[in-house]
Write an enzyme that holds these catalytic residues in place. Structure first.
Site, PDB file in Angstrom:
ATOM      1  N   ASP A 123       1.002  -1.080   0.109  1.00 50.75           N
ATOM      2  CA  ASP A 123       0.088   0.139  -0.046  1.00 50.75           C
ATOM      3  C   ASP A 123       0.933   1.441  -0.108  1.00 50.75           C
ATOM      4  OD1 ASP A 123       1.000  -0.015   2.510  1.00 50.75           O
ATOM      5  OD2 ASP A 123      -1.062  -0.481   3.502  1.00 50.75           O
TER       6      ASP A 123
ATOM      7  N   ASP B  18       9.648   4.646  13.391  1.00 54.49           N
ATOM      8  CA  ASP B  18       9.989   3.847  14.184  1.00 54.49           C
ATOM      9  C   ASP B  18      11.694   3.542  13.533  1.00 54.49           C
ATOM     10  OD1 ASP B  18       9.208   2.473  11.686  1.00 54.49           O
ATOM     11  OD2 ASP B  18       8.037   1.036  12.834  1.00 54.49           O
TER      12      ASP B  18
ATOM     13  N   ASP C 122       1.472   5.162   1.319  1.00 51.21           N
ATOM     14  CA  ASP C 122       0.965   6.352   2.369  1.00 51.21           C
ATOM     15  C   ASP C 122       1.738   7.640   1.619  1.00 51.21           C
ATOM     16  OD1 ASP C 122      -0.287   4.371   3.990  1.00 51.21           O
ATOM     17  OD2 ASP C 122       1.543   4.120   4.941  1.00 51.21           O
TER      18      ASP C 122
HETATM   19  N1  LIG Z   1       4.633   1.383  15.416  1.00 47.38           N
HETATM   20  C1  LIG Z   1       4.779   2.061  14.180  1.00 47.38           C
HETATM   21  C2  LIG Z   1       3.948   1.868  12.887  1.00 47.38           C
HETATM   22  C3  LIG Z   1       4.288   2.534  11.897  1.00 47.38           C
HETATM   23  N2  LIG Z   1       5.237   3.462  11.759  1.00 47.38           N
HETATM   24  C4  LIG Z   1       5.468   4.196  10.660  1.00 47.38           C
HETATM   25  O1  LIG Z   1       4.257   3.995   9.583  1.00 47.38           O
HETATM   26  C5  LIG Z   1       4.655   3.716   8.448  1.00 47.38           C
HETATM   27  C6  LIG Z   1       3.535   2.768   7.903  1.00 47.38           C
HETATM   28  O2  LIG Z   1       3.264   1.771   8.833  1.00 47.38           O
HETATM   29  P1  LIG Z   1       2.735   0.384   8.523  1.00 47.38           P
HETATM   30  O3  LIG Z   1       1.832   0.472   7.162  1.00 47.38           O
HETATM   31  O4  LIG Z   1       2.174  -0.427   9.560  1.00 47.38           O
HETATM   32  O5  LIG Z   1       3.896  -0.424   7.997  1.00 47.38           O
HETATM   33  P2  LIG Z   1       4.849  -0.457   6.658  1.00 47.38           P
HETATM   34  O6  LIG Z   1       6.143   0.355   7.134  1.00 47.38           O
HETATM   35  O7  LIG Z   1       4.208   0.385   5.732  1.00 47.38           O
HETATM   36  O8  LIG Z   1       5.120  -1.978   6.498  1.00 47.38           O
HETATM   37  P3  LIG Z   1       4.117  -2.814   5.881  1.00 47.38           P
HETATM   38  O9  LIG Z   1       4.705  -3.710   4.626  1.00 47.38           O
HETATM   39  O10 LIG Z   1       4.258  -3.950   7.044  1.00 47.38           O
HETATM   40  O11 LIG Z   1       2.904  -2.529   5.564  1.00 47.38           O
HETATM   41  C7  LIG Z   1       5.885   2.939   8.726  1.00 47.38           C
HETATM   42  O12 LIG Z   1       6.881   2.847   7.682  1.00 47.38           O
HETATM   43  C8  LIG Z   1       6.528   3.859   9.802  1.00 47.38           C
HETATM   44  O13 LIG Z   1       6.963   4.876   9.129  1.00 47.38           O
HETATM   45  C9  LIG Z   1       5.924   3.783  13.198  1.00 47.38           C
HETATM   46  O14 LIG Z   1       6.815   4.606  12.871  1.00 47.38           O
HETATM   47  N3  LIG Z   1       5.608   3.162  14.277  1.00 47.38           N
END
Ligand SMILES: Nc1ccn([C@@H]2O[C@H](COP(=O)(O)OP(=O)(O)OP(=O)(O)O)[C@@H](O)[C@H]2O)c(=O)n1
Length: 417
Positions: free
Chosen positions: A32, A103, A34
């Site tokens: 996805d 993170d 963002d």
């Molecule tokens: N506990 C968390 C969850 C998310 N993020 C931030 O929000 C972004 C989007 O989060 P998420 O969609 O949960 O993860 P993704 O990095 O997009 O990984 P995935 O492939 O698992 O969707 C992350 O890249 C990170 O920058 C964060 O800092 N801390």
């Protein structure tokens, strides 16, 4: 890109942010996208009147365009994490501060798809946190102070494991040390969030790496509400699972590696017999598993001792085993333990046993037995079971053999002698 273009035309900064940038740079198709922008939530709402504010307080809008739902978030800084998950206060700010609240460095990147970087010939990447170097060095590193990043949301410790394993990275030593020292606090977050992270890491082909990391970082205990175990010598069942294994199988495989016994059917079967109920119940609570998943995990493990008895089972019993709903899971698990000596005889029998179906429609039914003169009662059920076994064994195979069997057995069953 259209969303970014619309924000840009209105005079705002807007970038792809987080995981999609990381994945794109690694050549992985993002799941996805963002977007992060300096437009205030109210402006985003004005520009995309049909958007849905999913986290108004956090400045997040869900914009639907061209069949996609994209999260558009206003750059923000977060303050105070009294519930260890959500910030107490969000301050709308700039891209640099937005990167710093995230993170891991590789998750803190932005990309500008409307500007091509002449050096790389790709979208311009905006890196305030050293994420590109870490991507190139395959390093997962917390942004800033690891203790602070994890303290804001302990789930990030599991995310560290998931990303390190999935991307085949190494965990930067200070980040790893921080996880190890904070692992005991994982229990403070909801079991549901823990469960979904764990199922996500087990679903990925690099699940054995994830499990080893969980154990190395002493997260296994808090994750499962069990004692911590040092990493297993062999993670074979986790490595040998086929593409896209189902959650009951990945969970069962992990449980097997935690038994620290030789991966042989004879050794495994008694443990499955003894512990199937207990593990399904405990792991349901620890990982907030659905009822269906719990039931299937239990059933998958319970069929293992039956499979171990294969050589002693009659044909009808073998067919009944193959007809069990959980059998495909058990069979996948058995193949993953890689004890060919034990599984080959089963594999050899499968084509013949499944040729006419393992669960055919019964040729002898209750009404047939009653019509033949038997009085209703529990004996009818028992006789039906015997008749079905006879059918599975091939001795009842059509209407005529069914009738003959009924005549022979109903009169015998009613005979007072
Ligand atoms: N506990 C968390 C969850 C998310 N993020 C931030 O929000 C972004 C989007 O989060 P998420 O969609 O949960 O993860 P993704 O990095 O997009 O990984 P995935 O492939 O698992 O969707 C992350 O890249 C990170 O920058 C964060 O800092 N801390």
């Amino acid at each position: 890109m259209r969303i970014i273009q619309i924000l840009r035309d209105a005079g705002h900064t807007a970038y792809f942010a987080g995981g999609c940038v990381r994945d794109q740079l690694l050549g992985i198709q993002p799941l996805d996208y963002d977007i992060a922008t300096d437009a205030q939530p109210k402006t985003v709402q004005k520009l995309f009147p049909r958007c849905q504010m999913v986290g108004a307080a956090f400045g997040v809008a869900l914009v639907r365009l061209g069949g996609h739902a994209i999260e558009v978030a206003t750059f923000r800084r977060e303050e105070g994490y009294s519930d260890r998950r959500r910030p107490d206060r969000v301050v709308f700010t700039n891209a640099r501060e937005d990167a710093q609240r995230r993170d891991f460095t590789v998750n803190g990147l932005f990309a500008d798809p409307l500007t091509i970087d002449p050096e790389t010939n790709h979208d311009r990447v905006i890196d305030y946190v050293g994420g590109i170097d870490d991507l190139n060095n395959q390093c997962l590193r917390a942004i800033g102070e690891p203790d602070e990043r994890f303290g804001e949301d302990y789930l990030r410790m599991l995310r560290a494991v998931r990303f390190t394993a999935r991307l085949d990275f190494h965990l930067e030593p200070r980040t790893a040390a921080s996880v190890r020292s904070l692992a005991k606090y994982l229990g403070q977050i909801s079991r549901e969030r823990i469960g979904s992270e764990v199922l996500a890491m087990l679903a990925h082909p690099r699940r054995a790496h994830a499990v080893t990391l969980l154990e190395e970082l002493r997260l296994d205990g808090p994750v499962l509400n069990e004692d911590h175990l040092e990493p297993a010598q062999t993670t074979a069942p986790l490595n040998n699972l086929p593409h896209n294994p189902q959650p009951p199988v990945t969970l069962a495989a992990w449980w097997l590696t935690r038994q620290r016994i030789p991966m042989q059917l004879d050794a495994i079967a008694p443990l499955c017999e003894r512990h199937a109920d207990d593990v399904a119940d405990r792991w349901r609570k620890a990982l907030c598993l659905s009822n269906t998943l719990e039931t299937t995990l239990r059933a998958t493990l319970k069929l293992v001792p039956r499979a171990a008895q294969w050589g002693n089972l009659r044909i009808a019993q073998r067919k009944r085993l193959l007809a069990e709903k959980a059998w495909p899971h058990t069979w996948t698990l058995l193949n993953a333990i890689d004890d060919t000596a034990a599984t080959q005889p089963i594999a050899d029998d499968l084509p013949t046993l499944t040729a006419q179906g393992v669960a055919p429609e019964p040729l002898v039914r209750g009404e047939d037995i009653l019509e033949a003169g038997m009085r209703p009662g529990p004996e009818v059920g028992k006789l039906l079971e015997i008749a079905y076994d006879e059918q599975l064994e091939g001795r009842i195979h059509d209407h005529a053999t069914a009738q003959a069997w009924i005549q022979a057995h109903v009169s015998t069953a009613q005979d007072p002698a």
